[in-house]
Design a protein around this motif. Structure first.
Motif, PDB file in Angstrom:
ATOM      1  N   UNK A  97      -2.454   4.973  -6.413  1.00  0.00           N
ATOM      2  CA  UNK A  97      -3.187   3.892  -5.757  1.00  0.00           C
ATOM      3  C   UNK A  97      -2.212   2.529  -5.732  1.00  0.00           C
ATOM      4  N   UNK A  98      -1.601   2.332  -7.004  1.00  0.00           N
ATOM      5  CA  UNK A  98      -0.874   1.203  -7.079  1.00  0.00           C
ATOM      6  C   UNK A  98       0.564   1.323  -6.031  1.00  0.00           C
ATOM      7  N   UNK A  99       1.227   2.621  -5.889  1.00  0.00           N
ATOM      8  CA  UNK A  99       2.265   2.598  -5.138  1.00  0.00           C
ATOM      9  C   UNK A  99       1.886   2.427  -3.600  1.00  0.00           C
ATOM     10  N   UNK A 100       0.757   3.008  -3.259  1.00  0.00           N
ATOM     11  CA  UNK A 100       0.183   2.673  -2.006  1.00  0.00           C
ATOM     12  C   UNK A 100      -0.020   1.141  -1.596  1.00  0.00           C
ATOM     13  N   UNK A 101      -0.755   0.534  -2.465  1.00  0.00           N
ATOM     14  CA  UNK A 101      -1.124  -0.811  -2.376  1.00  0.00           C
ATOM     15  C   UNK A 101       0.289  -1.742  -2.403  1.00  0.00           C
ATOM     16  N   UNK A 102       1.129  -1.180  -3.155  1.00  0.00           N
ATOM     17  CA  UNK A 102       2.544  -1.963  -3.394  1.00  0.00           C
ATOM     18  C   UNK A 102       3.305  -2.010  -1.970  1.00  0.00           C
ATOM     19  N   UNK A 103       3.388  -0.563  -1.242  1.00  0.00           N
ATOM     20  CA  UNK A 103       3.980  -0.395   0.044  1.00  0.00           C
ATOM     21  C   UNK A 103       3.144  -1.093   0.942  1.00  0.00           C
ATOM     22  N   UNK A 104       1.753  -1.023   0.959  1.00  0.00           N
ATOM     23  CA  UNK A 104       1.175  -1.939   1.951  1.00  0.00           C
ATOM     24  C   UNK A 104       1.508  -3.317   1.997  1.00  0.00           C
ATOM     25  N   UNK A 105       1.482  -4.005   1.055  1.00  0.00           N
ATOM     26  CA  UNK A 105       1.882  -5.199   0.846  1.00  0.00           C
ATOM     27  C   UNK A 105       3.395  -5.515   1.228  1.00  0.00           C
ATOM     28  N   UNK A 106       4.260  -4.708   0.844  1.00  0.00           N
ATOM     29  CA  UNK A 106       5.645  -4.906   1.226  1.00  0.00           C
ATOM     30  C   UNK A 106       5.808  -4.834   2.583  1.00  0.00           C
ATOM     31  N   UNK A 107       5.107  -3.879   3.286  1.00  0.00           N
ATOM     32  CA  UNK A 107       5.141  -3.905   4.750  1.00  0.00           C
ATOM     33  C   UNK A 107       4.567  -4.995   5.453  1.00  0.00           C
ATOM     34  N   UNK A 108       3.460  -5.525   4.799  1.00  0.00           N
ATOM     35  CA  UNK A 108       2.920  -6.846   5.329  1.00  0.00           C
ATOM     36  C   UNK A 108       3.746  -7.754   5.287  1.00  0.00           C
ATOM     37  N   UNK A 109       4.580  -7.866   4.277  1.00  0.00           N
ATOM     38  CA  UNK A 109       5.615  -9.053   4.002  1.00  0.00           C
ATOM     39  C   UNK A 109       6.652  -9.045   5.133  1.00  0.00           C
ATOM     40  N   UNK A 110       7.114  -7.780   4.922  1.00  0.00           N
ATOM     41  CA  UNK A 110       8.300  -7.563   5.980  1.00  0.00           C
ATOM     42  C   UNK A 110       7.746  -7.667   7.556  1.00  0.00           C
ATOM     43  N   UNK A 111       6.496  -7.393   7.955  1.00  0.00           N
ATOM     44  CA  UNK A 111       6.267  -7.860   9.219  1.00  0.00           C
ATOM     45  C   UNK A 111       6.242  -9.324   9.419  1.00  0.00           C
ATOM     46  N   UNK A 112       5.799  -9.942   8.407  1.00  0.00           N
ATOM     47  CA  UNK A 112       5.868 -11.496   8.719  1.00  0.00           C
ATOM     48  C   UNK A 112       7.106 -12.086   8.528  1.00  0.00           C
TER      49      UNK A 112
END
Length: 608
Positions: A97-112
């Motif tokens: 769960x931690x890994x998935x949420x971490x990746x989700x937020x990393x991808x969010x930052x990279x998109x922005x």
């Protein structure tokens, strides 16, 4: 989005950032949906619903069973790793769960991150294009437009377009994919429950869209009014002396406050329409969730057709749909505002320039024989300012144009420099129609000194360098000496490096005019146009400026537009104008002997 589509061309230089933004938005949307899927095994363990042990690796048997396949695959992987130890399985799931949420937020930052380069790049290029277009448009364009309105378009409207671009990307990629991925997973959990959700979501979407319908027009009203009060501000700052001198502060205060009041009212209507979207969408979302809890709760508690863990995960996914739908509503509002701003920006960018160089225009580098004005007629609006006017100015000669205000003297200067084009007839330079020449090469052959000394808030040196960008300090000082300006410049604290203030207001009128002459001297053009260059000066300043002009006009072709007749006695030809036509012409002595219009003008001015 018609106008925003036209702006898309400005995104092309930054397409790699757009592509990366889209890629990371896709990954963000995918992991946003998966973040709820990985919670299901943990909920199974906590609710004691993971009694079934899967001993063999699951096999996909058709798309209709994809939900069960994915769930069994995840369970099988956890069981294999944890060796049926529930605590170990729980630890593994928490890490997952931690890994998935971490990746989700990393991808969010990279998109922005990549979206920032895209938006700011478009902002920069749009402003550059607008500024270049504004500078290149003919002077006639600005007689119809408020300067403050143009400033508003370059500043706030372009910024609104920039903000709307992220909203466009959200509408096209990020939020729709979040919805699609969430729905796909919801279908794997319960088709029946997913269909139930779809009864409510379109209804909520329709209600929100009705509210946003008039937002574009209201946004356009706000932006237009902002241009008006910026214009009033610009006029106030430029005319502060007159406003104070005539005690007109209350009049201008009233004009400004009337504009800001209209801006206040327009902004309130727009913002209130915007503000209602968020609470309304949230309320409609809660209503949807409430009905979902009732319907899904029956499936868990009464029908026993759905596991509690699956239902909780489903509720999370349902909420994951509502969040992007709310974001889409907000983005839609931003797009409507951006579209209204893009319309105002494109109005300037797409304005046709009637003075554009023709294809294969000639770049003329020298002046050989004469300027010929051949039977020209011209009007600014309805009435002709010049009527069938003809004049020949030979190389090396000085021609003075005199006459009462409104006789068309300054119009000749505007036409020769091609600030405007003639309606009939032609103007030629060495036999070449000036319309066939590039404007840059035509104006390169001419020096211009106007009645209003147009100087910029910069050093004396940088103001003079407009005449010749690569001039040395010695060349600048030589030009200042010819213009009788060095005598006061050398006494300034930093000499040519001294800043002269806004519009040169740290200097007197005569000093400003002599700097204007120095600028023209440094350019060293073969043709000089003097448009009432001494009319606004006192007697002492006029004497110094006139001497500077005579120094500058030696061995040059000059067109002198004069109000003070004392400045043109030595002209080779004096043309007296009346209502756009030539009343008489000749030398000063010849015209005095004629005892006509010129003699009357001289007598009126008590000419010595």
């Amino acid at each position: 989005m018609n106008y925003l589509k036209k702006i898309l061309v400005y995104a092309l230089p930054y397409k790699r950032y757009a592509i990366l933004n889209i890629i990371f938005n896709i990954l963000y949307a995918l992991f946003g949906a998966l973040s709820f899927v990985v919670l299901m095994p943990m909920l199974n363990i906590l609710f004691g619903e993971n009694h079934d042990v899967i001993t063999e690796k699951p096999v996909l048997n058709g798309l209709n069973n994809i939900g069960g396949y994915l769930k069994d695959s995840l369970t099988y992987s956890i069981q294999t790793f944890a060796e049926n130890d529930q605590l170990k399985a729980l630890t593994f799931i928490i890490i997952l769960v931690i890994v998935v949420f971490l990746l989700k937020n990393i991808f969010n930052y990279m998109a922005l991150y990549f979206g920032t380069f895209l938006r700011n790049g478009i902002l920069k290029d749009l402003r550059d294009t607008l500024y270049t277009k504004t500078v290149n448009l003919p002077i006639s364009f600005f007689s119809e437009k408020r300067k403050g309105d143009i400033m508003s378009r370059i500043a706030s409207d372009v910024n609104e377009v920039q903000n709307s671009f992220l909203s466009v990307l959200e509408i096209i990629v990020r939020e729709p994919l979040s919805v699609i991925f969430s729905i796909a997973i919801m279908l794997t959990i319960s088709v029946k429950l997913t269909l139930f959700v779809f009864v409510f979501i379109p209804t909520a979407g329709y209600i929100i869209s009705v509210i946003a319908k008039r937002l574009r027009q209201q946004s356009a009203d706000v932006q237009k009014e902002q241009g008006i009060f910026l214009s009033i501000l610009e006029e106030t700052l430029n005319g502060l002396k007159i406003i104070k001198g005539f005690n007109a502060q209350s009049l201008f205060n009233s004009k400004f406050t009337d504009s800001t009041k209209r801006f206040f009212n327009f902004s309130n209507k727009m913002m209130n329409r915007q503000n209602i979207a968020t609470p309304l969408s949230e309320f409609l979302g809660i209503v949807t969730i409430a009905f979902l809890l009732w319907f899904g709760g029956r499936m868990v508690l009464i029908d026993k057709s759905l596991l509690a863990s699956s239902f909780i995960a489903f509720m999370g996914l349902a909420y994951n749909i509502l969040t992007p739908i709310k974001a889409l509503s907000k983005a839609n509002n931003n797009v409507k505002r951006g579209n209204a701003a893009a319309e105002r920006v494109l109005e300037i960018i797409e304005t046709t320039n009637p003075l554009e160089d023709i294809p294969n225009a000639i770049s003329k580098t020298n002046f050989k024989t004469s300027i010929d004005i051949n039977s020209i007629s011209f009007k600014y609006e309805d009435d002709l300012v010049l009527k069938n006017f003809s004049l020949k100015v030979l190389k090396g000669k000085s021609v003075a144009l005199v006459g009462q205000s409104g006789s068309g003297k300054s119009t000749i200067a505007n036409l020769v420099t091609r600030f405007y084009d003639v309606n009939d007839g032609s103007i030629t330079l060495d036999g070449d129609n000036i319309k066939s020449l590039t404007k840059h090469s035509l104006r390169n052959l001419m020096g211009l000194v106007t009645q209003d000394s147009i100087l910029f808030n910069d050093s004396i040196k940088n103001n003079i360098l407009l005449g010749k960008e690569n001039a040395t300090d010695k060349e600048i000082i030589d030009a200042l000496k010819i213009a009788n300006a060095w005598e006061f410049v050398k006494d300034l604290p930093r000499e040519i490096e001294t800043n002269i203030g806004d519009s040169g207001n740290k200097l007197s009128g005569g000093q400003k005019q002599r700097l204007s002459i120095a600028r023209a001297v440094l350019k060293n053009p073969p043709i000089m146009i003097l448009d009432e260059a001494t009319s606004a000066l006192d007697t002492e300043s006029e004497r110094l400026v006139q001497e500077a002009l005579e120094n500058m006009m030696k061995n040059r072709t000059s067109i002198i537009i004069a109000h003070r007749l004392s400045t043109i006695q030595n002209a080779d030809l004096i043309v007296v104008m009346q209502k756009g036509e030539i009343a008489e012409q000749g030398t000063h002595a010849e015209l005095i002997l004629k005892n006509g219009v010129y003699k009357k003008l001289v007598d009126m001015q008590s000419f010595e």
